[in-house]
Scaffold this motif. Sequence first.
Motif, PDB file in Angstrom:
ATOM      1  N   GLY A 118      41.869 -24.490  23.501  1.00 18.80           N
ATOM      2  CA  GLY A 118      42.158 -25.870  23.142  1.00 18.80           C
ATOM      3  C   GLY A 118      42.620 -26.002  21.705  1.00 18.80           C
ATOM      4  O   GLY A 118      43.542 -26.775  21.401  1.00 18.80           O
ATOM      5  N   GLU A 119      42.006 -25.253  20.813  1.00 14.24           N
ATOM      6  CA  GLU A 119      42.410 -25.294  19.412  1.00 14.24           C
ATOM      7  C   GLU A 119      43.831 -24.770  19.240  1.00 14.24           C
ATOM      8  O   GLU A 119      44.632 -25.334  18.491  1.00 14.24           O
ATOM      9  CB  GLU A 119      41.437 -24.471  18.566  1.00 14.24           C
ATOM     10  CG  GLU A 119      41.731 -24.542  17.078  1.00 14.24           C
ATOM     11  CD  GLU A 119      40.706 -23.779  16.245  1.00 14.24           C
ATOM     12  OE1 GLU A 119      40.894 -23.700  15.019  1.00 14.24           O
ATOM     13  OE2 GLU A 119      39.728 -23.268  16.812  1.00 14.24           O
ATOM     14  N   CYS A 147      43.646 -34.000  26.282  1.00 14.83           N
ATOM     15  CA  CYS A 147      43.666 -33.160  27.484  1.00 14.83           C
ATOM     16  C   CYS A 147      44.847 -32.199  27.553  1.00 14.83           C
ATOM     17  O   CYS A 147      45.933 -32.483  27.049  1.00 14.83           O
ATOM     18  CB  CYS A 147      43.702 -34.046  28.733  1.00 14.83           C
ATOM     19  SG  CYS A 147      42.248 -35.063  28.931  1.00 14.83           S
ATOM     20  N   VAL A 153      38.949 -38.406  24.715  1.00 12.16           N
ATOM     21  CA  VAL A 153      39.288 -37.018  25.040  1.00 12.16           C
ATOM     22  C   VAL A 153      40.772 -36.765  24.764  1.00 12.16           C
ATOM     23  O   VAL A 153      41.586 -37.682  24.743  1.00 12.16           O
ATOM     24  CB  VAL A 153      38.971 -36.684  26.518  1.00 12.16           C
ATOM     25  CG1 VAL A 153      37.483 -36.772  26.797  1.00 12.16           C
ATOM     26  CG2 VAL A 153      39.758 -37.569  27.474  1.00 12.16           C
ATOM     27  N   TYR A 165      39.217 -32.205  26.473  1.00  8.10           N
ATOM     28  CA  TYR A 165      38.478 -31.830  25.264  1.00  8.10           C
ATOM     29  C   TYR A 165      37.942 -33.093  24.594  1.00  8.10           C
ATOM     30  O   TYR A 165      38.700 -34.036  24.330  1.00  8.10           O
ATOM     31  CB  TYR A 165      39.379 -31.067  24.302  1.00  8.10           C
ATOM     32  CG  TYR A 165      39.758 -29.689  24.799  1.00  8.10           C
ATOM     33  CD1 TYR A 165      38.917 -28.599  24.579  1.00  8.10           C
ATOM     34  CD2 TYR A 165      40.943 -29.487  25.503  1.00  8.10           C
ATOM     35  CE1 TYR A 165      39.262 -27.332  25.044  1.00  8.10           C
ATOM     36  CE2 TYR A 165      41.300 -28.223  25.967  1.00  8.10           C
ATOM     37  CZ  TYR A 165      40.448 -27.147  25.738  1.00  8.10           C
ATOM     38  OH  TYR A 165      40.774 -25.896  26.199  1.00  8.10           O
ATOM     39  N   ASP A 224      33.241 -29.501  22.600  1.00  6.61           N
ATOM     40  CA  ASP A 224      32.807 -29.787  23.969  1.00  6.61           C
ATOM     41  C   ASP A 224      34.026 -30.109  24.816  1.00  6.61           C
ATOM     42  O   ASP A 224      35.079 -30.495  24.292  1.00  6.61           O
ATOM     43  CB  ASP A 224      31.830 -30.969  23.967  1.00  6.61           C
ATOM     44  CG  ASP A 224      30.918 -30.990  25.195  1.00  6.61           C
ATOM     45  OD1 ASP A 224      31.185 -30.227  26.145  1.00  6.61           O
ATOM     46  OD2 ASP A 224      29.950 -31.772  25.193  1.00  6.61           O
ATOM     47  N   PHE A 225      33.885 -29.960  26.116  1.00  2.79           N
ATOM     48  CA  PHE A 225      34.995 -30.267  27.024  1.00  2.79           C
ATOM     49  C   PHE A 225      34.446 -30.572  28.410  1.00  2.79           C
ATOM     50  O   PHE A 225      33.282 -30.286  28.728  1.00  2.79           O
ATOM     51  CB  PHE A 225      35.994 -29.104  27.099  1.00  2.79           C
ATOM     52  CG  PHE A 225      35.423 -27.829  27.661  1.00  2.79           C
ATOM     53  CD1 PHE A 225      35.354 -27.612  29.033  1.00  2.79           C
ATOM     54  CD2 PHE A 225      34.932 -26.844  26.818  1.00  2.79           C
ATOM     55  CE1 PHE A 225      34.816 -26.444  29.556  1.00  2.79           C
ATOM     56  CE2 PHE A 225      34.392 -25.671  27.319  1.00  2.79           C
ATOM     57  CZ  PHE A 225      34.335 -25.461  28.695  1.00  2.79           C
ATOM     58  N   PHE A 243      37.520 -28.213  18.715  1.00  2.28           N
ATOM     59  CA  PHE A 243      36.640 -28.993  19.585  1.00  2.28           C
ATOM     60  C   PHE A 243      35.289 -28.296  19.740  1.00  2.28           C
ATOM     61  O   PHE A 243      35.174 -27.096  19.524  1.00  2.28           O
ATOM     62  CB  PHE A 243      37.276 -29.168  20.974  1.00  2.28           C
ATOM     63  CG  PHE A 243      38.637 -29.808  20.942  1.00  2.28           C
ATOM     64  CD1 PHE A 243      38.773 -31.181  20.823  1.00  2.28           C
ATOM     65  CD2 PHE A 243      39.800 -29.042  21.014  1.00  2.28           C
ATOM     66  CE1 PHE A 243      40.025 -31.776  20.785  1.00  2.28           C
ATOM     67  CE2 PHE A 243      41.054 -29.619  20.980  1.00  2.28           C
ATOM     68  CZ  PHE A 243      41.166 -31.000  20.860  1.00  2.28           C
ATOM     69  N   LEU A 277      37.349 -23.299  24.387  1.00  2.00           N
ATOM     70  CA  LEU A 277      37.432 -24.014  23.111  1.00  2.00           C
ATOM     71  C   LEU A 277      38.512 -23.414  22.217  1.00  2.00           C
ATOM     72  O   LEU A 277      39.262 -24.158  21.561  1.00  2.00           O
ATOM     73  CB  LEU A 277      36.073 -23.987  22.407  1.00  2.00           C
ATOM     74  CG  LEU A 277      34.950 -24.804  23.065  1.00  2.00           C
ATOM     75  CD1 LEU A 277      33.658 -24.649  22.276  1.00  2.00           C
ATOM     76  CD2 LEU A 277      35.330 -26.274  23.177  1.00  2.00           C
TER      77      LEU A 277
END
Length: 606
Positions: free
Chosen positions: A232-233, A298, A296, A258, A242-243, A240, A229
């Motif tokens: 991803g940020e 990605c 999502v 994500y 969840d993924f 986010f 997470l």
Amino acid sequence: MPDHEEYRFQVNLSGMIDILSNHLYSSPRVFLRELLQNATDAITARIDLDPAHRGEVFVELAGSGEDSTLLIQDNGIGLTEEDVHEFLAMIGHSSNRNGAELLGETSFIGRFGIGLLSCFMVSDEIVMLTQSAKGGPSIEWRGRPDGTYTIRKLESSLIPGTKVYLRCKPETDLYFEAETVEMDLLHYGALLPYPIRLSENGRERRINPEPPAWIARPELASDHWDEVLRFGEEMLGERFRDFIPLRTANGRTGGIAYILPHAVNLSAKRLHKVYLKRMLISEQADNILPEWAFFVKCLVWTDELQPTASREHFYENEQLERVRGELGQSIRAELIAMGDTDQQRLRRIIDLHALSMKSLAVEDEEFYRMIYRWLPFESTYGYKTLGELLDERRTLHYTASLDHYRQLRHVASAQSLLVVNGGYIYEAQLLEALPHIVQGADTRRLLPEDVSLSFTDLNAEERASTLEAARAADLALQRFRCRVMLKRFKPEELPALFTLPEEAATLRSIERAGEESPQAFASVLGSLGSSMQGNTQSILYLNLNNAVVERLFSGPPTRRLNTLIEMLYANALMMGHYPMSRQELALLNGGILSLINWSLESEKGE
């Protein structure tokens, strides 16, 4: 003697550079990406010769402003003199001697013969020092934007690899600033499996972090939840919660999908970051996932897709279609697994991204069967899931259009009829398919005229007392092909309900299109409408439970009956969200003016 002569094309290199700057590449900053890509390819080729080789890229900045210089050095395979002539001097030539490279999956130096040329966007000279790991002399190559270059063999031998020197040309010093270079190196090379080091003013630092283990094996990502997470940020600029891990069957494409923490519109652009051989190719890839996966965002890495000449997108071919399908299957399989193991997590996703879930359910019956109970629908009983609606009634009546639902909801609600709105995208299809996936369920499409079956007919005495006024009202609306019928129904506050059978609706649409079309096309539509003039009447149900309507029809017709019926007709059209014709708009306008005039006359008479 031959009757023709052959000539060779003359390429204007400065014109080519202008094309690169203004048409092929999105920004001059991509020169650094091209240098980094060349270094990556060189290291990949070196590792093919020596699997134990540990690659690295070194970047050094010196000077400032328009006196800045940049060095990028790799310890890859290097170039021989033959390679230099073949790969750096022929635009459009492939690094694969048989030419198959242009159609293949791999990406080596000079793939399109233009990668290094991008450096001319920021420098008036490119100096390259290279030593092939296969042996031979060290080579100095100097290229200029006028299309000339020189090659010199060096007396001393360099270590295997390549160095490229660039000197800033006027008005491009922004691309040589340490902050910009550091940002671009991280932007393009964040996932590279070997270090990128930047030296500036005597300070050296590593730019890209060590890639986490789940990059190579996305199935491990769930064991590193918080780390994924955070990653991803950092990479996508959004927080986010969840993924879903992504992986194709052959393992050559993987990634993280994500789940967006906010609802998105169906027409929203789907922009994902895609890396080819761990190098960023595109941060606006909109065709890497199926259309339904718009919930999502990605990160995707691959070594099997074919980039375009600009290396900023991928060719739309069978390979991309297969990868797109398999990535979509990764998302679908994870959602189905949630239905068995973590229904609370699945319901959170559905609540936030119901539209995307419905889109997928339309395509995939297995998925629909698994999640139908949690799909939300608007109904006359409020917003409820299909599971809750089926618990209420095993037979669900639904409308196939939003306008039909709006016409019926007040009447249906007042009479405790359960009607589901199937007017939004995908919903009518899902409701129609429901009996195929749920045993014992039944769905029936409801039309506005069907609701009248629950209306109460007038008794003999009421019919007799209202007969004359009802006939007058019917005559008032004949020019609109609308019949008037008196009924009693709930709610009492609703004075009138307009219903339009399918054939009448088609004719009405043709007539409205004719009003808005050029004369020639309008005449065609008029002829088509004339052929449908059979039983195409609409019905205006007037509610005698309503105090105003009851007063209007008690006793003989008043002299203002026509105007009042026309106003009720126009009001019912607006309540039912029906587009109005010019004639109907004129009627509405005239009725309003008449009412204003009556009101003014009444005040004068007091």
